[in-house]
Scaffold this motif. Structure first.
Motif, PDB file in Angstrom:
ATOM      1  N   ILE A  88     100.011   6.316 -21.483  1.00  0.00           N
ATOM      2  CA  ILE A  88     101.126   6.128 -22.496  1.00  0.00           C
ATOM      3  C   ILE A  88     100.586   6.715 -23.692  1.00  0.00           C
ATOM      4  CG2 ILE A  88      99.877   4.030 -23.153  1.00  0.00           C
ATOM      5  CD1 ILE A  88     102.902   2.790 -23.282  1.00  0.00           C
ATOM      6  N   ASP A  89     101.603   7.319 -24.424  1.00  0.00           N
ATOM      7  CA  ASP A  89     100.985   8.081 -25.482  1.00  0.00           C
ATOM      8  C   ASP A  89     101.520   7.321 -26.833  1.00  0.00           C
ATOM      9  OD1 ASP A  89      99.861  10.422 -24.164  1.00  0.00           O
ATOM     10  OD2 ASP A  89     102.075  10.944 -23.695  1.00  0.00           O
ATOM     11  N   ASP A  90     102.202   6.612 -26.825  1.00  0.00           N
ATOM     12  CA  ASP A  90     102.604   5.619 -28.092  1.00  0.00           C
ATOM     13  C   ASP A  90     103.111   4.139 -27.666  1.00  0.00           C
ATOM     14  OD1 ASP A  90     103.510   4.634 -30.428  1.00  0.00           O
ATOM     15  OD2 ASP A  90     105.022   6.072 -30.874  1.00  0.00           O
ATOM     16  N   GLY A  91     101.764   3.497 -27.571  1.00  0.00           N
ATOM     17  CA  GLY A  91     102.129   2.076 -27.077  1.00  0.00           C
ATOM     18  C   GLY A  91     102.239   1.074 -28.104  1.00  0.00           C
ATOM     19  N   ARG A  92     102.601   1.349 -29.311  1.00  0.00           N
ATOM     20  CA  ARG A  92     102.593   0.276 -30.446  1.00  0.00           C
ATOM     21  C   ARG A  92     103.229  -0.865 -29.925  1.00  0.00           C
ATOM     22  NH1 ARG A  92     103.951   4.385 -35.231  1.00  0.00           N
ATOM     23  NH2 ARG A  92     105.123   5.551 -33.393  1.00  0.00           N
ATOM     24  N   ALA A  93     104.408  -0.783 -29.149  1.00  0.00           N
ATOM     25  CA  ALA A  93     105.280  -2.038 -28.918  1.00  0.00           C
ATOM     26  C   ALA A  93     104.625  -2.643 -27.562  1.00  0.00           C
ATOM     27  CB  ALA A  93     106.533  -1.639 -28.680  1.00  0.00           C
ATOM     28  N   VAL A  94     103.709  -2.097 -26.896  1.00  0.00           N
ATOM     29  CA  VAL A  94     103.212  -2.518 -25.605  1.00  0.00           C
ATOM     30  C   VAL A  94     102.476  -3.847 -25.853  1.00  0.00           C
ATOM     31  CG1 VAL A  94     101.689  -2.133 -23.804  1.00  0.00           C
ATOM     32  CG2 VAL A  94     103.164  -0.476 -24.536  1.00  0.00           C
ATOM     33  N   ARG A  95     102.734  -4.756 -25.186  1.00  0.00           N
ATOM     34  CA  ARG A  95     101.934  -6.314 -25.181  1.00  0.00           C
ATOM     35  C   ARG A  95     101.944  -6.664 -23.736  1.00  0.00           C
ATOM     36  NH1 ARG A  95     101.733  -4.461 -29.379  1.00  0.00           N
ATOM     37  NH2 ARG A  95     101.950  -5.335 -31.401  1.00  0.00           N
ATOM     38  N   TYR A  96     100.376  -6.778 -23.396  1.00  0.00           N
ATOM     39  CA  TYR A  96     100.350  -7.233 -22.205  1.00  0.00           C
ATOM     40  C   TYR A  96      99.671  -8.762 -22.270  1.00  0.00           C
ATOM     41  CZ  TYR A  96      99.741  -2.336 -20.808  1.00  0.00           C
ATOM     42  OH  TYR A  96      99.699  -1.213 -20.208  1.00  0.00           O
ATOM     43  N   GLY A  97     100.191  -9.407 -21.273  1.00  0.00           N
ATOM     44  CA  GLY A  97      99.405 -10.858 -20.938  1.00  0.00           C
ATOM     45  C   GLY A  97      98.210 -10.844 -20.352  1.00  0.00           C
ATOM     46  N   LYS A  98      97.444 -11.536 -20.212  1.00  0.00           N
ATOM     47  CA  LYS A  98      96.190 -11.401 -19.345  1.00  0.00           C
ATOM     48  C   LYS A  98      96.559 -11.276 -18.140  1.00  0.00           C
ATOM     49  CE  LYS A  98      92.956 -14.267 -22.208  1.00  0.00           C
ATOM     50  NZ  LYS A  98      92.229 -15.677 -22.393  1.00  0.00           N
ATOM     51  N   ARG A 129      94.475   6.565 -21.179  1.00  0.00           N
ATOM     52  CA  ARG A 129      94.674   6.984 -19.938  1.00  0.00           C
ATOM     53  C   ARG A 129      93.705   6.166 -18.938  1.00  0.00           C
ATOM     54  NH1 ARG A 129      97.865   9.278 -22.505  1.00  0.00           N
ATOM     55  NH2 ARG A 129      97.959  11.504 -23.051  1.00  0.00           N
ATOM     56  N   MET A 130      94.555   5.473 -18.201  1.00  0.00           N
ATOM     57  CA  MET A 130      93.754   4.666 -16.898  1.00  0.00           C
ATOM     58  C   MET A 130      93.813   4.672 -15.642  1.00  0.00           C
ATOM     59  SD  MET A 130      92.268   1.515 -17.226  1.00  0.00           S
ATOM     60  CE  MET A 130      92.542   0.818 -18.772  1.00  0.00           C
ATOM     61  N   PHE A 131      92.459   4.814 -15.097  1.00  0.00           N
ATOM     62  CA  PHE A 131      92.597   5.005 -13.514  1.00  0.00           C
ATOM     63  C   PHE A 131      92.343   3.648 -12.857  1.00  0.00           C
ATOM     64  CE2 PHE A 131      91.643   9.384 -14.660  1.00  0.00           C
ATOM     65  CZ  PHE A 131      92.412  10.197 -13.661  1.00  0.00           C
ATOM     66  N   TYR A 132      92.908   3.486 -11.720  1.00  0.00           N
ATOM     67  CA  TYR A 132      92.816   2.186 -10.719  1.00  0.00           C
ATOM     68  C   TYR A 132      92.186   2.859  -9.299  1.00  0.00           C
ATOM     69  CZ  TYR A 132      96.037   0.726 -14.224  1.00  0.00           C
ATOM     70  OH  TYR A 132      96.693   0.198 -15.417  1.00  0.00           O
ATOM     71  N   VAL A 133      90.980   2.375  -9.277  1.00  0.00           N
ATOM     72  CA  VAL A 133      90.086   2.914  -8.074  1.00  0.00           C
ATOM     73  C   VAL A 133      89.999   1.699  -6.981  1.00  0.00           C
ATOM     74  CG1 VAL A 133      88.120   4.295  -7.538  1.00  0.00           C
ATOM     75  CG2 VAL A 133      89.028   4.372  -9.834  1.00  0.00           C
ATOM     76  N   ASP A 134      90.150   2.010  -5.735  1.00  0.00           N
ATOM     77  CA  ASP A 134      89.900   1.085  -4.655  1.00  0.00           C
ATOM     78  C   ASP A 134      88.813   0.647  -4.537  1.00  0.00           C
ATOM     79  OD1 ASP A 134      91.359  -0.071  -2.027  1.00  0.00           O
ATOM     80  OD2 ASP A 134      89.329   0.933  -1.492  1.00  0.00           O
ATOM     81  N   VAL A 143      90.740   5.419 -23.991  1.00  0.00           N
ATOM     82  CA  VAL A 143      91.749   5.269 -25.107  1.00  0.00           C
ATOM     83  C   VAL A 143      91.553   6.657 -25.859  1.00  0.00           C
ATOM     84  CG1 VAL A 143      91.981   4.166 -27.540  1.00  0.00           C
ATOM     85  CG2 VAL A 143      90.949   2.929 -25.557  1.00  0.00           C
ATOM     86  N   THR A 144      92.864   7.252 -26.188  1.00  0.00           N
ATOM     87  CA  THR A 144      92.955   8.643 -26.586  1.00  0.00           C
ATOM     88  C   THR A 144      93.652   8.734 -27.995  1.00  0.00           C
ATOM     89  OG1 THR A 144      95.136   9.003 -25.500  1.00  0.00           O
ATOM     90  CG2 THR A 144      93.067   9.761 -24.453  1.00  0.00           C
ATOM     91  N   GLY A 145      94.033   7.369 -28.618  1.00  0.00           N
ATOM     92  CA  GLY A 145      94.514   7.452 -29.832  1.00  0.00           C
ATOM     93  C   GLY A 145      95.018   5.871 -30.273  1.00  0.00           C
ATOM     94  N   GLY A 146      94.693   5.723 -31.822  1.00  0.00           N
ATOM     95  CA  GLY A 146      94.985   4.434 -32.105  1.00  0.00           C
ATOM     96  C   GLY A 146      93.789   3.437 -32.106  1.00  0.00           C
TER      97      GLY A 146
END
Length: 298
Positions: A23-33, A87-92, A44-47
């Motif tokens: 994601i390149d502009d996640g200012r509005a992103v909100r994750y729950g646990k 940039r996030m990777f998910y690895v088996d 983390v590439t920005g912010g």
């Protein structure tokens, strides 16, 4: 909506053990646990953002690498009004355990968790950025992608220190009943479960289960169940199942409920996840039978 605020998902059927998100502009992103079945590593590439993993809380900025072992309950949310990018990777975990065996860390089949939840090693951040560029590049073939992934995750062990794990875990050790409860929920997340069901599987009283489970995993048993259902949905959607079918197969009452919950956990709608899943790879294959329940935490 700003296109930079829409997450991009990458997956290549030739590399079924690896998935990426950006994601390149996640200012509005909100994750729950939430938690993943996979080992997760992100740049983390920005912010700036606040990264919570278990009882740890970190203030991370561009250049930081965040790490989550399978089952780690975590959340990462932006700070301020500057574009937050990653940039996030998910690895088996089974594939990564094989890499650990190849470099001589252990001889068993399970992933050995890592101690660090954040790294500022320049080699790690540069390598992760290069891996993402290779995997999502239009001209790299599957062999180039696989070679880049193996090289990065092999080299990762020169930077990160896995935790020392016991050779075996007796079923009567203090945490065993809670692990049995977590495993039971994971194995049966597609079904309607009751507290009595979980307590019977774990050999615990309801009051102790609720209190101790949250202290151990950072979630109540119900929140853990919902999280496992979302992980199950992700697997179904990645394989090309329709959203409505995925909702029912994962045990949600209806598609609307699944969509609301999915967005809370993934910060993207099921449609965004499914439609953008193969943006840099071949189209999904015709769906087959649903996958088994996601693996439970170790």
């Amino acid at each position: 909506m700003n296109s930079r605020a829409i997450p991009t998902f990458w997956h290549d059927p030739a590399l079924p053990w690896l998935e990426a998100r950006a994601i390149d502009d996640g200012r509005a992103v909100r994750y729950g646990k939430h938690a993943h079945d996979t080992f997760s590593i992100g740049l983390v590439t920005g912010g700036e953002s606040i990264y919570v993993n278990g009882k740890s809380r970190e203030h991370v900025r561009a250049g930081a690498v965040v790490l989550m072992n399978p089952g780690d309950v975590h959340a990462c949310n932006p700070l301020g009004d500057t574009p937050w990018a990653y940039r996030m990777f998910y690895v088996d975990s089974r594939w990564l355990a094989g890499v650990q065996r190849d470099v001589g860390l252990h001889r068993h089949d399970d992933l050995q968790p890592y101690v660090a939840i954040v790294s500022h090693a320049p080699a790690l951040s540069a390598g992760l950025a290069a891996l993402y560029a290779t995997c999502t590049g239009r001209h790299a073939d599957p062999l180039a992608k696989q070679q880049a992934a193996v090289a990065f995750f092999t080299g990762m062990h020169d930077v990160l220190q896995p935790a020392v794990q016991p050779t075996s875990t007796p079923r009567n050790e203090p945490g065993a009943p809670l692990r049995r409860a977590a495993e039971y929920i994971a194995d049966n997340c597609m079904h309607a479960l009751t507290l009595d069901d979980i307590c019977a599987a774990a050999g615990l009283s309801p009051s102790y289960l609720i209190r101790a489970f949250k202290a151990r995993y950072g979630m109540t048993p119900h929140a853990w169940l919902v999280n496992r259902r979302i992980e199950y949905c992700r697997g179904l959607l990645k394989r090309g199942h329709p959203i409505a079918d995925a909702a029912l197969l994962a045990g949600f009452a209806d598609q609307a409920h699944m969509q609301r919950t999915f967005k809370q956990h993934v910060a993207a709608t099921p449609g965004q996840y499914r439609s953008r899943q193969y943006a840099a790879s071949a189209p999904p294959a015709t769906p087959h039978s649903p996958p088994a329940a996601p693996p439970s935490p170790g």
